[in-house]
Motif scaffolding. Structure first.
Motif, PDB file in Angstrom:
ATOM      1  N   ILE A   1       1.216  -5.088  -0.458  1.00  0.00           N
ATOM      2  CA  ILE A   1      -0.044  -5.722  -0.810  1.00  0.00           C
ATOM      3  C   ILE A   1      -0.981  -5.753   0.402  1.00  0.00           C
ATOM      4  CG2 ILE A   1      -1.093  -7.903  -1.564  1.00  0.00           C
ATOM      5  CD1 ILE A   1       0.381  -6.302  -3.771  1.00  0.00           C
ATOM      6  N   VAL A   2      -0.446  -5.856   1.603  1.00  0.00           N
ATOM      7  CA  VAL A   2      -1.250  -5.867   2.825  1.00  0.00           C
ATOM      8  C   VAL A   2      -0.837  -4.689   3.702  1.00  0.00           C
ATOM      9  CG1 VAL A   2      -1.802  -7.137   4.937  1.00  0.00           C
ATOM     10  CG2 VAL A   2      -1.534  -8.369   2.770  1.00  0.00           C
ATOM     11  N   VAL A   3      -1.826  -3.926   4.149  1.00  0.00           N
ATOM     12  CA  VAL A   3      -1.615  -2.901   5.166  1.00  0.00           C
ATOM     13  C   VAL A   3      -2.468  -3.321   6.359  1.00  0.00           C
ATOM     14  CG1 VAL A   3      -1.949  -0.481   5.799  1.00  0.00           C
ATOM     15  CG2 VAL A   3      -1.148  -1.062   3.503  1.00  0.00           C
ATOM     16  N   HIS A   4      -1.828  -3.537   7.480  1.00  0.00           N
ATOM     17  CA  HIS A   4      -2.528  -4.001   8.677  1.00  0.00           C
ATOM     18  C   HIS A   4      -3.225  -2.846   9.382  1.00  0.00           C
ATOM     19  CE1 HIS A   4      -0.670  -7.929   8.234  1.00  0.00           C
ATOM     20  NE2 HIS A   4       0.448  -7.285   7.928  1.00  0.00           N
ATOM     21  N   ASP A   5      -4.276  -3.166  10.121  1.00  0.00           N
ATOM     22  CA  ASP A   5      -5.072  -2.160  10.813  1.00  0.00           C
ATOM     23  C   ASP A   5      -4.191  -1.212  11.631  1.00  0.00           C
ATOM     24  OD1 ASP A   5      -7.751  -1.114  11.629  1.00  0.00           O
ATOM     25  OD2 ASP A   5      -7.042  -1.758  13.600  1.00  0.00           O
TER      26      ASP A   5
ATOM     27  N   LEU B   1      -1.435   1.391   0.398  1.00  0.00           N
ATOM     28  CA  LEU B   1      -1.877   0.389  -0.585  1.00  0.00           C
ATOM     29  C   LEU B   1      -1.566   0.906  -1.988  1.00  0.00           C
ATOM     30  CD1 LEU B   1      -5.331  -0.795   0.798  1.00  0.00           C
ATOM     31  CD2 LEU B   1      -3.219  -2.126   0.649  1.00  0.00           C
ATOM     32  N   PRO B   2      -1.201   0.027  -2.913  1.00  0.00           N
ATOM     33  CA  PRO B   2      -0.781   0.467  -4.242  1.00  0.00           C
ATOM     34  C   PRO B   2      -1.947   0.771  -5.188  1.00  0.00           C
ATOM     35  CG  PRO B   2      -0.538  -1.889  -4.053  1.00  0.00           C
ATOM     36  CD  PRO B   2      -0.969  -1.392  -2.697  1.00  0.00           C
TER      37      PRO B   2
ATOM     38  N   GLY C   1       6.099  -3.998  -2.604  1.00  0.00           N
ATOM     39  CA  GLY C   1       7.359  -3.522  -2.047  1.00  0.00           C
ATOM     40  C   GLY C   1       7.101  -2.865  -0.709  1.00  0.00           C
ATOM     41  N   ALA C   2       8.146  -2.437  -0.043  1.00  0.00           N
ATOM     42  CA  ALA C   2       8.002  -1.845   1.285  1.00  0.00           C
ATOM     43  C   ALA C   2       7.171  -0.570   1.250  1.00  0.00           C
ATOM     44  CB  ALA C   2       9.381  -1.566   1.876  1.00  0.00           C
TER      45      ALA C   2
ATOM     46  N   PHE D   1     -10.323   4.115   3.436  1.00  0.00           N
ATOM     47  CA  PHE D   1     -10.256   4.559   4.824  1.00  0.00           C
ATOM     48  C   PHE D   1     -10.971   3.574   5.733  1.00  0.00           C
ATOM     49  CE2 PHE D   1     -10.553   8.362   2.202  1.00  0.00           C
ATOM     50  CZ  PHE D   1      -9.569   9.188   2.718  1.00  0.00           C
ATOM     51  N   ARG D   2     -10.605   3.595   6.990  1.00  0.00           N
ATOM     52  CA  ARG D   2     -11.423   3.000   8.055  1.00  0.00           C
ATOM     53  C   ARG D   2     -11.971   4.191   8.824  1.00  0.00           C
ATOM     54  NH1 ARG D   2     -10.892  -2.360  11.480  1.00  0.00           N
ATOM     55  NH2 ARG D   2     -12.794  -2.058  12.699  1.00  0.00           N
ATOM     56  N   GLN D   3     -13.291   4.302   8.872  1.00  0.00           N
ATOM     57  CA  GLN D   3     -13.950   5.464   9.462  1.00  0.00           C
ATOM     58  C   GLN D   3     -14.741   5.042  10.683  1.00  0.00           C
ATOM     59  OE1 GLN D   3     -16.490   7.453   6.650  1.00  0.00           O
ATOM     60  NE2 GLN D   3     -16.803   9.220   7.971  1.00  0.00           N
TER      61      GLN D   3
END
Length: 169
Positions: free
Chosen positions: A29-33, A56-57, A24-25, A64-66
């Protein structure tokens, strides 16, 4: 359902975790950079940049992106959760208690619970990029989340500073 304390029941907690997480919003399912949320500077006690994939669910994992800038390091810290860093790019080394290990692009770096550790970027020119995955959400749900930072200290300095709270020596 109580998330911790006297009213907490493990069976209730486990039954609250759905077999499937519908997309859902709010929980895609996908979170872009470009959609990763940067943690505020006052929550990061070192030159590391942390951007969280918070939408993300995931129920039990934090992702994280570190980024560690050239020639710098993370802070000396310990926490109750386990962490795995996948090295997207760069070279460096990690201190975990009295052990030091080198790593480079494509490697996985494991940090055990409640161990003093610090990650170093060995390049003076290129940043290090990690994909960081930890089980901190699970421990937070159980009321067991804890983290300590000793800043840009050595392992021995961190042990001395937090000795009264019990370190694994």
């Amino acid at each position: 359902m109580a998330r911790s304390g006297p009213g907490f029941r493990l069976g209730d907690f486990l039954s609250s975790i759905a077999d499937a997480v519908p997309p859902g919003a709010a929980r895609p399912i996908v979170v872009h950079d470009a959609e990763l949320e940067r943690l505020p500077a006052d929550r990061v006690h070192n030159p590391t940049e942390l951007r969280i994939a918070g939408r993300l669910p995931t129920t039990t994992l934090e992702i994280f992106r570190q980024t560690i800038p050239p020639g710098l390091s993370s802070d000396m810290q310990r926490h109750h959760h386990e962490t795995v860093h996948y090295v997207i790019s760069g070279t460096g080394h990690t201190e975990v208690e009295d052990d030091t290990e080198s790593w480079s692009t494509g490697d996985f770096v494991y940090t055990p619970p409640w161990t003093w550790h610090r990650h170093y970027n060995d390049s003076g020119e290129e940043p290090v990029e990690f994909l960081t995955i930890e089980n901190s959400r699970l421990l937070a749900l159980l009321g067991l989340e804890r983290r300590q930072s000793a800043g840009l200290a050595t392992v021995d300095e961190a042990r001395a500073r937090f000795k009264e709270e019990g370190s694994h020596e």
